[in-house]
Design a protein around this motif. Structure first.
Motif, PDB file in Angstrom:
ATOM      1  N   ALA A 166     -74.279   2.733  37.488  1.00  0.00           N
ATOM      2  CA  ALA A 166     -74.822   1.379  37.615  1.00  0.00           C
ATOM      3  C   ALA A 166     -75.664   1.278  38.890  1.00  0.00           C
ATOM      4  O   ALA A 166     -76.791   0.806  38.875  1.00  0.00           O
ATOM      5  N   LEU A 167     -75.090   1.764  39.999  1.00  0.00           N
ATOM      6  CA  LEU A 167     -75.752   1.655  41.302  1.00  0.00           C
ATOM      7  C   LEU A 167     -76.533   2.924  41.651  1.00  0.00           C
ATOM      8  O   LEU A 167     -77.219   2.961  42.663  1.00  0.00           O
ATOM      9  N   GLY A 168     -76.416   3.953  40.824  1.00  0.00           N
ATOM     10  CA  GLY A 168     -77.182   5.170  41.034  1.00  0.00           C
ATOM     11  C   GLY A 168     -76.428   6.225  41.813  1.00  0.00           C
ATOM     12  O   GLY A 168     -76.048   7.257  41.273  1.00  0.00           O
ATOM     13  N   PHE A 176     -73.961  -8.525  41.046  1.00  0.00           N
ATOM     14  CA  PHE A 176     -73.010  -7.551  41.569  1.00  0.00           C
ATOM     15  C   PHE A 176     -73.702  -6.352  42.217  1.00  0.00           C
ATOM     16  O   PHE A 176     -73.155  -5.752  43.145  1.00  0.00           O
ATOM     17  N   GLY A 177     -74.886  -6.023  41.762  1.00  0.00           N
ATOM     18  CA  GLY A 177     -75.666  -5.014  42.489  1.00  0.00           C
ATOM     19  C   GLY A 177     -75.860  -5.460  43.927  1.00  0.00           C
ATOM     20  O   GLY A 177     -75.611  -4.707  44.878  1.00  0.00           O
ATOM     21  N   PHE A 200     -71.360  -4.060  37.821  1.00  0.00           N
ATOM     22  CA  PHE A 200     -72.284  -3.517  38.839  1.00  0.00           C
ATOM     23  C   PHE A 200     -73.727  -3.456  38.324  1.00  0.00           C
ATOM     24  O   PHE A 200     -74.641  -3.275  39.102  1.00  0.00           O
ATOM     25  N   ARG A 201     -73.877  -3.514  37.006  1.00  0.00           N
ATOM     26  CA  ARG A 201     -75.228  -3.379  36.442  1.00  0.00           C
ATOM     27  C   ARG A 201     -75.987  -4.704  36.423  1.00  0.00           C
ATOM     28  O   ARG A 201     -77.124  -4.751  35.957  1.00  0.00           O
ATOM     29  N   ARG A 212     -71.869  -5.155  50.547  1.00  0.00           N
ATOM     30  CA  ARG A 212     -70.553  -4.661  50.960  1.00  0.00           C
ATOM     31  C   ARG A 212     -70.689  -3.297  51.640  1.00  0.00           C
ATOM     32  O   ARG A 212     -70.103  -3.047  52.695  1.00  0.00           O
ATOM     33  N   VAL A 259     -74.122   4.081  48.008  1.00  0.00           N
ATOM     34  CA  VAL A 259     -73.291   2.898  48.227  1.00  0.00           C
ATOM     35  C   VAL A 259     -71.840   3.340  48.392  1.00  0.00           C
ATOM     36  O   VAL A 259     -71.305   4.077  47.553  1.00  0.00           O
ATOM     37  N   GLY A 293     -80.579   1.073  39.879  1.00  0.00           N
ATOM     38  CA  GLY A 293     -79.380   0.662  40.609  1.00  0.00           C
ATOM     39  C   GLY A 293     -79.561   0.547  42.120  1.00  0.00           C
ATOM     40  O   GLY A 293     -78.693   0.039  42.814  1.00  0.00           O
ATOM     41  N   PHE A 302     -72.474  -5.486  45.989  1.00  0.00           N
ATOM     42  CA  PHE A 302     -71.917  -4.187  46.383  1.00  0.00           C
ATOM     43  C   PHE A 302     -72.840  -3.409  47.310  1.00  0.00           C
ATOM     44  O   PHE A 302     -72.370  -2.595  48.112  1.00  0.00           O
ATOM     45  N   ARG A 303     -74.135  -3.678  47.248  1.00  0.00           N
ATOM     46  CA  ARG A 303     -75.000  -3.069  48.274  1.00  0.00           C
ATOM     47  C   ARG A 303     -74.746  -3.716  49.635  1.00  0.00           C
ATOM     48  O   ARG A 303     -74.757  -3.043  50.671  1.00  0.00           O
TER      49      ARG A 303
END
Lengths: 455, 455
Positions: free
Chosen positions: B194-196, A106-107, A101-102, A113, B130, A18, A110-111
């Protein structure tokens, strides 16, 4: 430890934790692991792998993890897991916002963001601004920025009534009628006229029934407010601010931006040539950072529109004349066709702007500024504020803003009033601009829109 | 430019622009300025001074500003301006929360609040977390963390009804009944799996009729959530986090902290000797940074209480036995009398904790952790989360949590479930701890409490 993105040939796991779109390749020696275990290594499953990091002979990665032990942390039924290793539509992913998010898209979103949010705090902190948490629940509905959501603990059925037969909000939690905030600006001004320079970064709300790719009922806004500051300072700060946070993303999110740039390029290929952007995402961001924003007055903007081929060929849906509240088509013409860069428009007619904006000498316009961005439209709205008590009160009277309810706001003009200015930036619009995502619902984790409050 | 704090002998202006409690001394040469101007230089007025910065012959400052020109930006009627240069009570200042930022005490409090907020973002950013904006308006009321505020656009009078005679929330803005969030944790778990590693920092709400110095209806909370993380990692992160942000304030807000330390010391002098703190504010903060938090189990905590002189002398108002939800008096005994430092308590009885906490092998306790701080009580609440689908669902059934409404939450256990953990920190409690302010209403700009939504 991570989630399995793909598992090929009972040998190669693309593993992801992630933190990045770049998977770790895990290599399993054939025959070293039993069949039951291998069957559980499916897309979406989580595993813990112990082994040696070694130079990879394969293409696409320098290193790989040669597995000694593989433990399944949580399996994932491939018949049921909605995210298969194929392209899903954004519409479908919106329905499973808890899992999107997965995905790589979207990863990355959102990173980025996150990075923009951090850059915003860092920018203001470096400049000595104080982060002010203005209230979310408010009894003030004076700004008139839009429809509001009621906040209440009264029963919806048989709410208590006054002897006159009206709902008795004195019995509500706060002893009065309350709503969700549409802006922290008025409270921001209270902070700025004491602490000097403040900013807000919080959620704001509009109960408007706008089911469009540009609107959310709940969104995040950044509102700096500066004492001893005029419209020129305000424009300079806003331009510096926007460039700073974009530059931050370029420097800190290269991999994610490049992924989204490629995604956008692929998407654009579906469009007819004429509708495609002239610049790719990376180019566009670099262009904004490298060039001065155009600065024009509202009157100049109207003149440009009146002189435009689009106007002469009657291509605008809405009429153009001095005094109009420019429509999206007009703003896009100015930004995308005429100037081809961000534009700051100042000196709007006072009739279409809020009561607190500072009146210009001409008696017709106010010291407002909007920043228009390619592909997004209005991204910043701001102004110098009216610091002159008499002019402010007479404008409030003209616009039927109840001065007695805003006694605390007027106190800032009553006691040591100072020139001050500020602006608001819609955070999701900014994230859209930087990520190239065309629907605002794809840049906030769990969008709130009419008839939708899932998750 | 700044506001006049005091004006002495028609010669010396103590001028302040809100960025610090240290005023600039402005010196006016007697006879150089006319009487009308001098009369307008009153406490609270704003002025623009042009002149030369010179070495100051006076005590208390190295430099002073020798005025050539003085312009009144905004006057301030000394008969009406509520903030005179004298000590005002905190209660009085709460009534004029829009002006209290202009005092030394609240200038310091809000600059420190800013610094803590920035330190929080910096801490998580450095660690690769995040920042996730979880929704404020939510249709989920499953956590049961407390009474909620309704959010609605339905009319309070004659709200639409279903044929069965109930309020028809399908006609409400979101097509269902919605409330203000009490926690972003469940959505945080969606992000973490998802993002860890993610964290939230946003407003949360409790519609509880608690009119105390410890409660707000609207407050800000920080909730980190980490995949591949157990209770031990969680405790380590929380301790490191708290020390980091306190250290940041010590390093960046020395002047403001020293001011508040002096203020607290003066306040303590009003108390009988026995009730005074053993340590001053600066000492206390340094002590927390320099020492390990005590880590004990709930069972050990109960044993300590049962062995305590306070218990034996029946000084506790509430009874002590295994299974109780410890009261403030118990927590304070542990932290302030017994260990004299922050304490992390783990392994609470599952009956008094939320459904999502991971069940321990003993069948009685869960992998919860609370951090208790001197003078504040519970400042952090967290746990390892139950990642085992079967155990989670059976616990939900026992506690009447509707599993079908939380289908999206359960999906994280259904598809690639991982060990994970997180905690929540009440931001205002942290600001109280660092500033030494005893009433929570004095560390948030515009407090929302029962019957109060002013400003």
């Amino acid at each position: 430890m991570g989630w399995v993105r793909t598992f090929r040939n009972n040998q190669f796991i693309a593993l992801n934790d992630g933190s990045t779109n770049t998977n770790v390749q895990v290599v399993l020696t054939l025959g070293d692991f039993n069949e039951d275990l291998l069957k559980k290594i499916t897309t979406g499953a989580s595993v813990k792998v112990t082994g040696d990091v070694v130079a990879s002979p394969g293409k696409g990665q320098k290193l790989e993890l040669k597995a000694k032990e593989v433990e399944i942390l949580g399996d994932s039924d491939p018949e049921k897991f909605p995210l298969q290793p194929k392209k899903h539509s954004l519409e479908f992913l919106r329905e499973i916002a808890h899992l999107r998010f997965r995905t790589n898209t979207f990863g990355s979103v959102f990173r980025i963001r996150h990075a923009l949010a951090f850059a915003i705090h860092q920018f203001f902190n470096e400049k000595g601004f104080v982060y002010l948490h203005t209230p979310i629940i408010t009894a003030s509905d004076a700004e008139g920025a839009g429809e509001m959501f009621r906040v209440t603990t009264l029963p919806m059925e048989n709410a208590p009534k006054t002897p006159e037969g009206e709902i008795d909000f004195r019995k509500d939690f706060f002893g009065r009628s309350t709503n969700l905030t549409v802006s922290g600006q008025l409270e921001g001004e209270l902070g700025a006229t004491a602490l000097g320079e403040v900013y807000t970064f919080g959620p704001t709300f509009r109960a408007e029934n706008s089911n469009t790719p540009r609107h959310l009922a709940e969104f995040w806004m950044i509102e700096p407010e500066m004492a001893f500051c005029d419209l020129e300072d305000n424009m300079n700060l806003a331009e510096e601010f926007i460039k700073y946070i974009i530059r931050y993303a370029i420097q800190n999110n290269k991999e994610d931006l490049e992924f989204l740039a490629q995604r956008l390029e692929d998407e654009e290929k579906q469009k007819p040539q004429a509708e495609r952007s002239e610049m790719g995402l990376m180019q566009k961001l670099q262009f904004v950072v490298d060039n001065s924003f155009e600065r024009i007055t509202y009157t100049e903007a109207i003149d440009i529109l009146l002189q435009s081929p689009a106007y002469k060929k009657k291509k605008f849906q809405y009429d153009v004349k001095w005094g109009i509240d420019m429509q999206s088509e007009h703003e896009r013409y100015l930004v995308e066709k005429h100037f081809k860069k961000p534009v700051i428009v100042t000196g709007y007619p006072k009739a279409i702007k809020a009561f607190y904006m500072r009146q210009n000498e001409d008696g017709k316009t106010v010291a407002a500024m909007d920043i228009l961005a390619p592909g997004i439209g209005e991204i910043v709205g701001g102004s110098q504020r009216e610091e002159r008590m008499d002019l402010l009160v007479s404008r409030m009277n003209e616009m039927n803003i109840p001065a007695e309810e805003l006694w605390w706001y007027l106190d800032t003009r009553r006691f040591g009033s100072v020139p001050h200015a500020g602006f608001g930036l819609g955070f999701e619009r900014m994230v859209q601009f930087v990520t190239g995502m065309t629907n605002i619902r794809d840049v906030i984790a769990f969008p709130r829109t009419p008839k939708n409050a899932d998750f």
